[in-house]
Enzyme design. Structure first.
Site, PDB file in Angstrom:
ATOM      1  N   THR A  93       0.595  -1.233   0.227  1.00  0.00           N
ATOM      2  CA  THR A  93      -0.014  -0.150  -0.006  1.00  0.00           C
ATOM      3  C   THR A  93       1.125   1.367  -0.056  1.00  0.00           C
ATOM      4  OG1 THR A  93      -2.019  -1.470   0.292  1.00  0.00           O
ATOM      5  CG2 THR A  93      -1.937   1.695   1.867  1.00  0.00           C
TER       6      THR A  93
ATOM      7  N   SER B 242       1.475  -8.227  -0.666  1.00  0.00           N
ATOM      8  CA  SER B 242       2.754  -8.544   0.522  1.00  0.00           C
ATOM      9  C   SER B 242       1.667 -10.106   0.626  1.00  0.00           C
ATOM     10  CB  SER B 242       2.674  -7.852   1.554  1.00  0.00           C
ATOM     11  OG  SER B 242       0.894  -8.220   2.315  1.00  0.00           O
ATOM     12  N   SER B 243       0.631 -10.724  -0.387  1.00  0.00           N
ATOM     13  CA  SER B 243       0.441 -12.311   0.341  1.00  0.00           C
ATOM     14  C   SER B 243       0.546 -12.840  -0.854  1.00  0.00           C
ATOM     15  CB  SER B 243      -1.281 -11.609   0.323  1.00  0.00           C
ATOM     16  OG  SER B 243      -1.518 -11.555  -1.832  1.00  0.00           O
TER      17      SER B 243
ATOM     18  N   THR C  54       1.717  -4.811   4.302  1.00  0.00           N
ATOM     19  CA  THR C  54       1.631  -4.792   6.092  1.00  0.00           C
ATOM     20  C   THR C  54       1.171  -5.983   6.049  1.00  0.00           C
ATOM     21  OG1 THR C  54      -0.751  -3.641   6.090  1.00  0.00           O
ATOM     22  CG2 THR C  54       1.035  -1.973   6.127  1.00  0.00           C
ATOM     23  N   ASP C  55       0.110  -6.925   5.854  1.00  0.00           N
ATOM     24  CA  ASP C  55      -0.416  -8.191   5.648  1.00  0.00           C
ATOM     25  C   ASP C  55       0.533  -9.611   6.564  1.00  0.00           C
ATOM     26  OD1 ASP C  55      -2.714  -7.503   5.543  1.00  0.00           O
ATOM     27  OD2 ASP C  55      -3.214  -7.872   3.516  1.00  0.00           O
TER      28      ASP C  55
ATOM     29  N   GLN D 151      -2.488 -19.910  21.079  1.00  0.00           N
ATOM     30  CA  GLN D 151      -3.699 -18.710  20.215  1.00  0.00           C
ATOM     31  C   GLN D 151      -3.232 -17.637  20.953  1.00  0.00           C
ATOM     32  OE1 GLN D 151      -7.697 -20.680  20.395  1.00  0.00           O
ATOM     33  NE2 GLN D 151      -6.084 -22.603  18.593  1.00  0.00           N
ATOM     34  N   CYS D 152      -2.990 -17.329  22.433  1.00  0.00           N
ATOM     35  CA  CYS D 152      -2.743 -16.290  22.742  1.00  0.00           C
ATOM     36  C   CYS D 152      -2.267 -15.806  22.356  1.00  0.00           C
ATOM     37  CB  CYS D 152      -2.808 -16.206  24.107  1.00  0.00           C
ATOM     38  SG  CYS D 152      -3.931 -17.443  25.120  1.00  0.00           S
TER      39      CYS D 152
END
Length: 338
Positions: free
Chosen positions: A13, A58-59, A89-90, A274-275
């Site tokens: 972006t 970025s993907s 950013t992703d 996952q935290c």
């Protein structure tokens, strides 16, 4: 003496502008960045631009692109005092984590930044991110780089790259480092928390290790998950399980049998949480003991992005002595807490 910074534009972006005829975003010619941002000419460093031939979302960034960036830094390491990578950013945290493992003996700054809004937008965050990143990429004291690691600068904060995650697609303050303090913060002054910085204590010369295995699978555990799906992944060399809390999973004989079968097939199992904050602690709860029984590896407080790229870097890498488990458990470049 003006410091020299190589700006590597990969896409994202930050390098977009609006086509006012169509209303769509398009990549602009980064060779004209000094016309787009004349403030850059006022910087106390010389900036040289190396754009990717084809800017990438970025993907689309992955191991081959990480190798391309590492090679660019290696080939230009002696000529430049710092490196700034403009990135979407992703997946920026993945790239930053991968580079932190690939760039060995680093004694110069490698900063990544991007933006939530295009550089041509009136409300853009791109200009501040870019200009302050250049300051950090050229910051020297007593002829030594202040930053000697891979870092992400975003919205006034400088963060260790392999400790970051993108937690917001909406806000300018999009990145956090939940398990490691910030390296620096910009305001009226550029502040650096020197006690938090990484240093090349072994004094090894700079080189790159391009090894990245793609035989790594990441799987998030969820309530009611059918473990019979695991039988289809026996060819994977590393399975990263993202489990509940500090390391728990639904406990049953079937769970133990399935995970043990995966281990018996030669697959390494790494356990991460996952935290967002905190980490894995085998034995804290009974439902985490299953991982000790099968010889799984605790990811402690590593991020998912760093765990994935660390596993890719270590698996079958001939440059490391010892087992995968021994090396994964080591703090290689500040990615886990001691």
């Amino acid at each position: 003496m003006k410091r020299k910074v190589l700006l590597i534009y990969t896409g994202g972006t930050i390098g977009m502008e609006k086509d006012y005829e169509t209303g769509s975003l398009r990549a602009f010619d980064f060779g004209n960045i000094f016309e787009k941002m004349p403030e850059m000419r006022l910087m106390e460093c010389e900036v040289f631009v190396h754009p990717f031939a084809k800017p990438l979302d970025s993907s689309d960034m992955g191991p081959e692109e990480w190798r391309m960036i590492a090679r660019l830094i290696f080939e230009n390491y002696k000529e430049y005092d710092g490196f700034l990578i403009l990135h979407g950013t992703d997946t920026m945290s993945y790239t930053a984590s991968a580079l932190s493992f690939m760039l060995k003996g680093l004694t110069k700054p490698v900063i990544l930044t991007g933006s939530q809004l295009p550089i041509g937008d009136l409300r853009t965050d791109a200009k501040e991110n870019l200009l302050t990143s250049l300051y950090y990429a050229s910051l020297y004291e007593n002829n030594e780089a202040v930053i000697q690691e891979v870092a992400i600068y975003f919205e006034y904060k400088l963060l260790r790259g392999n400790r970051t995650l993108k937690y917001s697609a909406e806000y300018f303050d999009a990145y956090s480092s939940p398990n490691y303090p910030i390296l620096g913060q910009s305001g009226v002054h550029l502040n650096i928390n020197k006690d938090n910085l990484l240093r090349n204590t072994n004094k090894e010369s700079f080189y790159i290790d391009e090894h990245l295995s793609e035989d790594v699978l990441f799987w998030r555990i969820f309530p009611g998950m059918k473990l019979n799906h695991f039988k289809e992944i026996s060819q994977m060399k590393v399975l990263i399980l993202q489990v509940f809390g500090s390391g728990t999973i639904f406990s049953s004989e079937k769970t133990l049998e399935t995970l043990q079968q995966i281990r018996n097939n030669g697959t390494e199992i790494v356990v991460v949480s996952q935290c967002i904050s905190g980490g894995i602690s085998f034995g804290k709860y009974e439902n985490s003991n299953i991982f000790s029984k099968i010889g799984a590896i605790s990811g402690t407080d590593i991020t998912a992005e760093s765990a994935i790229t660390k596993a890719m870097h270590l698996m079958d890498n001939p440059n490391y002595k010892g087992t995968f488990a021994e090396n994964f458990s080591k703090n290689i470049c500040g990615e886990i807490s001691n």
